[in-house]
Design a protein around this motif. Sequence first.
Motif, PDB file in Angstrom:
ATOM      1  N   GLY A   1      17.329  10.901   2.524  1.00 56.98           N
ATOM      2  CA  GLY A   1      16.397  12.047   2.507  1.00 56.98           C
ATOM      3  C   GLY A   1      15.055  12.375   1.858  1.00 56.98           C
ATOM      4  O   GLY A   1      14.418  13.757   2.094  1.00 56.98           O
ATOM      5  N   ALA A   2      14.672  11.112   1.929  1.00 52.73           N
ATOM      6  CA  ALA A   2      13.191  11.271   0.692  1.00 52.73           C
ATOM      7  C   ALA A   2      12.086  11.580   2.028  1.00 52.73           C
ATOM      8  O   ALA A   2      12.367  11.418   3.366  1.00 52.73           O
ATOM      9  CB  ALA A   2      12.421   9.582   0.690  1.00 52.73           C
ATOM     10  N   LYS A   3      11.293  12.993   1.796  1.00 54.88           N
ATOM     11  CA  LYS A   3      10.317  13.216   2.167  1.00 54.88           C
ATOM     12  C   LYS A   3       8.961  12.507   2.557  1.00 54.88           C
ATOM     13  O   LYS A   3       8.596  11.855   3.686  1.00 54.88           O
ATOM     14  CB  LYS A   3       9.648  14.593   1.692  1.00 54.88           C
ATOM     15  N   ILE A   4       8.377  11.842   1.106  1.00 58.37           N
ATOM     16  CA  ILE A   4       7.668  10.857   1.185  1.00 58.37           C
ATOM     17  C   ILE A   4       7.939   9.081   0.641  1.00 58.37           C
ATOM     18  O   ILE A   4       8.669   9.479  -0.378  1.00 58.37           O
ATOM     19  CB  ILE A   4       6.242  11.442   1.313  1.00 58.37           C
ATOM     20  N   VAL A   5       7.549   8.464   0.641  1.00 63.10           N
ATOM     21  CA  VAL A   5       7.993   7.013   0.745  1.00 63.10           C
ATOM     22  C   VAL A   5       7.060   5.956   0.249  1.00 63.10           C
ATOM     23  O   VAL A   5       6.641   6.147   1.084  1.00 63.10           O
ATOM     24  CB  VAL A   5       8.734   5.972   0.523  1.00 63.10           C
ATOM     25  N   ALA A   6       6.794   5.893  -1.318  1.00 64.62           N
ATOM     26  CA  ALA A   6       5.162   5.210  -1.484  1.00 64.62           C
ATOM     27  C   ALA A   6       5.477   3.625  -2.255  1.00 64.62           C
ATOM     28  O   ALA A   6       6.495   3.634  -2.556  1.00 64.62           O
ATOM     29  CB  ALA A   6       4.032   6.006  -2.442  1.00 64.62           C
ATOM     30  N   THR A   7       5.164   2.749  -2.019  1.00 66.31           N
ATOM     31  CA  THR A   7       5.350   1.342  -2.338  1.00 66.31           C
ATOM     32  C   THR A   7       4.103   0.768  -3.063  1.00 66.31           C
ATOM     33  O   THR A   7       3.881   1.429  -3.007  1.00 66.31           O
ATOM     34  CB  THR A   7       6.311   0.154  -1.554  1.00 66.31           C
ATOM     35  N   GLY A   8       4.315  -0.058  -3.857  1.00 63.06           N
ATOM     36  CA  GLY A   8       3.291  -1.263  -4.058  1.00 63.06           C
ATOM     37  C   GLY A   8       3.113  -2.030  -3.107  1.00 63.06           C
ATOM     38  O   GLY A   8       1.895  -2.789  -3.044  1.00 63.06           O
ATOM     39  N   ARG A   9       3.686  -2.107  -1.629  1.00 62.95           N
ATOM     40  CA  ARG A   9       2.979  -4.056  -1.223  1.00 62.95           C
ATOM     41  C   ARG A   9       2.031  -3.064   0.672  1.00 62.95           C
ATOM     42  O   ARG A   9       2.110  -1.900   0.862  1.00 62.95           O
ATOM     43  CB  ARG A   9       4.031  -3.830  -0.183  1.00 62.95           C
ATOM     44  N   GLY A  10       1.308  -3.467   0.929  1.00 62.99           N
ATOM     45  CA  GLY A  10       0.953  -2.705   2.098  1.00 62.99           C
ATOM     46  C   GLY A  10       1.139  -3.525   3.685  1.00 62.99           C
ATOM     47  O   GLY A  10       0.654  -2.876   4.686  1.00 62.99           O
ATOM     48  N   ASP A  11       2.491  -3.963   3.529  1.00 57.32           N
ATOM     49  CA  ASP A  11       2.982  -3.512   4.671  1.00 57.32           C
ATOM     50  C   ASP A  11       3.861  -2.603   5.122  1.00 57.32           C
ATOM     51  O   ASP A  11       4.812  -2.880   6.428  1.00 57.32           O
ATOM     52  CB  ASP A  11       4.408  -5.421   5.178  1.00 57.32           C
ATOM     53  N   PHE A  12       4.027  -1.868   4.464  1.00 57.38           N
ATOM     54  CA  PHE A  12       4.795  -0.629   4.360  1.00 57.38           C
ATOM     55  C   PHE A  12       3.213   0.492   4.251  1.00 57.38           C
ATOM     56  O   PHE A  12       2.665   0.617   3.636  1.00 57.38           O
ATOM     57  CB  PHE A  12       5.911  -0.618   3.311  1.00 57.38           C
ATOM     58  N   PRO A  13       4.170   1.867   5.021  1.00 57.35           N
ATOM     59  CA  PRO A  13       2.717   2.656   4.333  1.00 57.35           C
ATOM     60  C   PRO A  13       3.282   3.161   2.898  1.00 57.35           C
ATOM     61  O   PRO A  13       3.428   2.859   2.106  1.00 57.35           O
ATOM     62  CB  PRO A  13       3.640   3.959   5.558  1.00 57.35           C
TER      63      PRO A  13
ATOM     64  N   GLN B   1       0.493   1.915   0.369  1.00 59.29           N
ATOM     65  CA  GLN B   1       0.868   1.641  -0.413  1.00 59.29           C
ATOM     66  C   GLN B   1      -0.477   2.469  -1.745  1.00 59.29           C
ATOM     67  O   GLN B   1      -1.107   2.636  -1.288  1.00 59.29           O
ATOM     68  CB  GLN B   1       0.303   0.416  -0.464  1.00 59.29           C
ATOM     69  N   VAL B   2       0.261   2.592  -3.485  1.00 56.93           N
ATOM     70  CA  VAL B   2      -0.238   2.073  -4.181  1.00 56.93           C
ATOM     71  C   VAL B   2      -0.633   1.308  -4.688  1.00 56.93           C
ATOM     72  O   VAL B   2      -0.113   0.214  -5.305  1.00 56.93           O
ATOM     73  CB  VAL B   2       0.738   3.068  -5.306  1.00 56.93           C
ATOM     74  N   ASN B   3      -1.678   1.047  -4.430  1.00 58.91           N
ATOM     75  CA  ASN B   3      -2.983   0.137  -4.829  1.00 58.91           C
ATOM     76  C   ASN B   3      -3.810  -0.243  -5.351  1.00 58.91           C
ATOM     77  O   ASN B   3      -4.531   0.856  -5.373  1.00 58.91           O
ATOM     78  CB  ASN B   3      -3.554  -0.203  -2.960  1.00 58.91           C
ATOM     79  N   ASN B   4      -3.748  -0.381  -6.896  1.00 54.85           N
ATOM     80  CA  ASN B   4      -4.913  -0.396  -7.948  1.00 54.85           C
ATOM     81  C   ASN B   4      -5.997  -0.601  -7.382  1.00 54.85           C
ATOM     82  O   ASN B   4      -7.341  -0.263  -7.657  1.00 54.85           O
ATOM     83  CB  ASN B   4      -4.830  -1.351  -9.123  1.00 54.85           C
TER      84      ASN B   4
ATOM     85  N   GLU C   1       3.202  12.121   5.862  1.00 58.89           N
ATOM     86  CA  GLU C   1       3.054  11.658   5.367  1.00 58.89           C
ATOM     87  C   GLU C   1       3.246  10.152   5.667  1.00 58.89           C
ATOM     88  O   GLU C   1       3.429   9.986   3.929  1.00 58.89           O
ATOM     89  CB  GLU C   1       4.635  11.908   5.568  1.00 58.89           C
ATOM     90  N   LYS C   2       2.499   9.212   6.463  1.00 65.67           N
ATOM     91  CA  LYS C   2       3.035   8.122   6.252  1.00 65.67           C
ATOM     92  C   LYS C   2       1.041   7.351   5.348  1.00 65.67           C
ATOM     93  O   LYS C   2       1.135   6.188   5.690  1.00 65.67           O
ATOM     94  CB  LYS C   2       3.006   7.118   7.385  1.00 65.67           C
ATOM     95  N   ARG C   3       0.973   8.791   5.147  1.00 62.12           N
ATOM     96  CA  ARG C   3      -0.831   7.922   4.459  1.00 62.12           C
ATOM     97  C   ARG C   3      -1.427   9.486   3.661  1.00 62.12           C
ATOM     98  O   ARG C   3      -2.098  10.176   4.080  1.00 62.12           O
ATOM     99  CB  ARG C   3      -1.781   8.153   6.136  1.00 62.12           C
TER     100      ARG C   3
END
Length: 447
Positions: free
Chosen positions: A318-330, A332-335, A377-379
């Motif tokens: 049910g998550a509406k928006i998902v972020a990760t630390g990885r560049g191969d997923f939409p 990316q929370v990248n320093n 949602e993917k960006r």
Amino acid sequence: MSLQKKNWYELAENLHRYYGGKIEVVPKVPLKSFDEFSIWYTPGVAEPCRRIYKALKEQNEDLSFEYTCRWNYAAVISNGTRVLGLGDIGPEAGFPVMEGKALLFKYLGGVDAVPVVINERDPEKFIYIVKALEPSFGAVNLEDIRSPDCFYILERLKEIMEIPVWHDDQDGTALVTIAALINALKLTGRKIEDTKIAIIGAGAANIATYKYLKVLGADPRNVVVVDSKGILHSEREDIEKLKKTNPWKYNITIETNPEKRGGIPEALEGADVVIAASRPGPGVIKKEWIKKMDKDPIVFALANPVPEIWPWEAEEAGAKIVATGRGDFPNQVNNSLGFPAIFRGVLTVRAKKMVDEMFVAAAYAIAEYTEETGMHEKRIVASMDETELYVKESIAVAEKAIELGLARRKLSRSELEAEIRDLIERPKKWVTLGRKFGLIKDYSEDI
């Protein structure tokens, strides 16, 4: 060569050895004849030396920012006590990471960053060494220092140094997390002051994220934080120990969560947002726990190399928006979206300090640029190959430093943009020219 077909670890080992490192120092003056060394070195160099000395003595003005490369020099400093996901591997083994960070500083922000690893674990001695290095640099980026030492070291150096100090494991991760959250809240129609937030993990990144959530307007009573022992709350048995050993976590313990007890499942129940920066998954966060969150939840699963929950599992729950630390997923929370531009901004105006208002200016600049160029949602944040993001973010930081009276240089917006854009674009031109003329060797298929 198709990099996707390569083993990253094997390729990195081969190419680090092949190139003997990732950065080098090159001249920036013409050197048309050997006579010019009388300008750049003795006897001519004595005159800028005299002027710097006189200005410091008579006007309390540091002209070393004008006459030397110091204005664009940042130190990337570590003692190797908490490297990437590798842990306490020491300064020598941590050096490749600091050099890699210096490469990102230059290529993305036009910042001349120097890796400096220090064989010192004692926080007071480490602080003394970094302070003693101040005359050589225009800013300091702390990196890969164990918790809780990193909190004390950062706070103390910010107090005693007259140049900006930043800890990317704290400030950098928090910055991009906050920027992404600003847009995620917009997309889900939430206001930060009413949002219920579960924070999973209480290390450097999330302690800094909590700090900046408050700066942004979050209500601490709506925040629940979970560490390795469970939910932080004022009745925990280890509260007095925390007060002595980790006052930063202690403050969170007494400020947040008046009611909840338990672990991650209980923390997520009814939450609007979960921000996880804990241990690699999958399975640290389970689908059934996401289902207990509020409608259209926001899930930031930032552990590397594997997020606490796979993005598709969070979405199925049910998550509406998902972020990760990885560049191969939409998302990316990248320093790398943060520190090059932050340092470009403060160095361009020769800032004396890095303060919360400058951090917030950067976060909103990232969020606004993303919205202007197509937020969905993917960006929720832009990617690191978007040069305009770094230009806009750098200008926002520089203008805030000027506004707060922390800048040694005061430039107009048009002057800032012209200078910043040139500095950010310059390294890419150098790499293109270097490859064209064989000064930078391309690696071959057999590497």
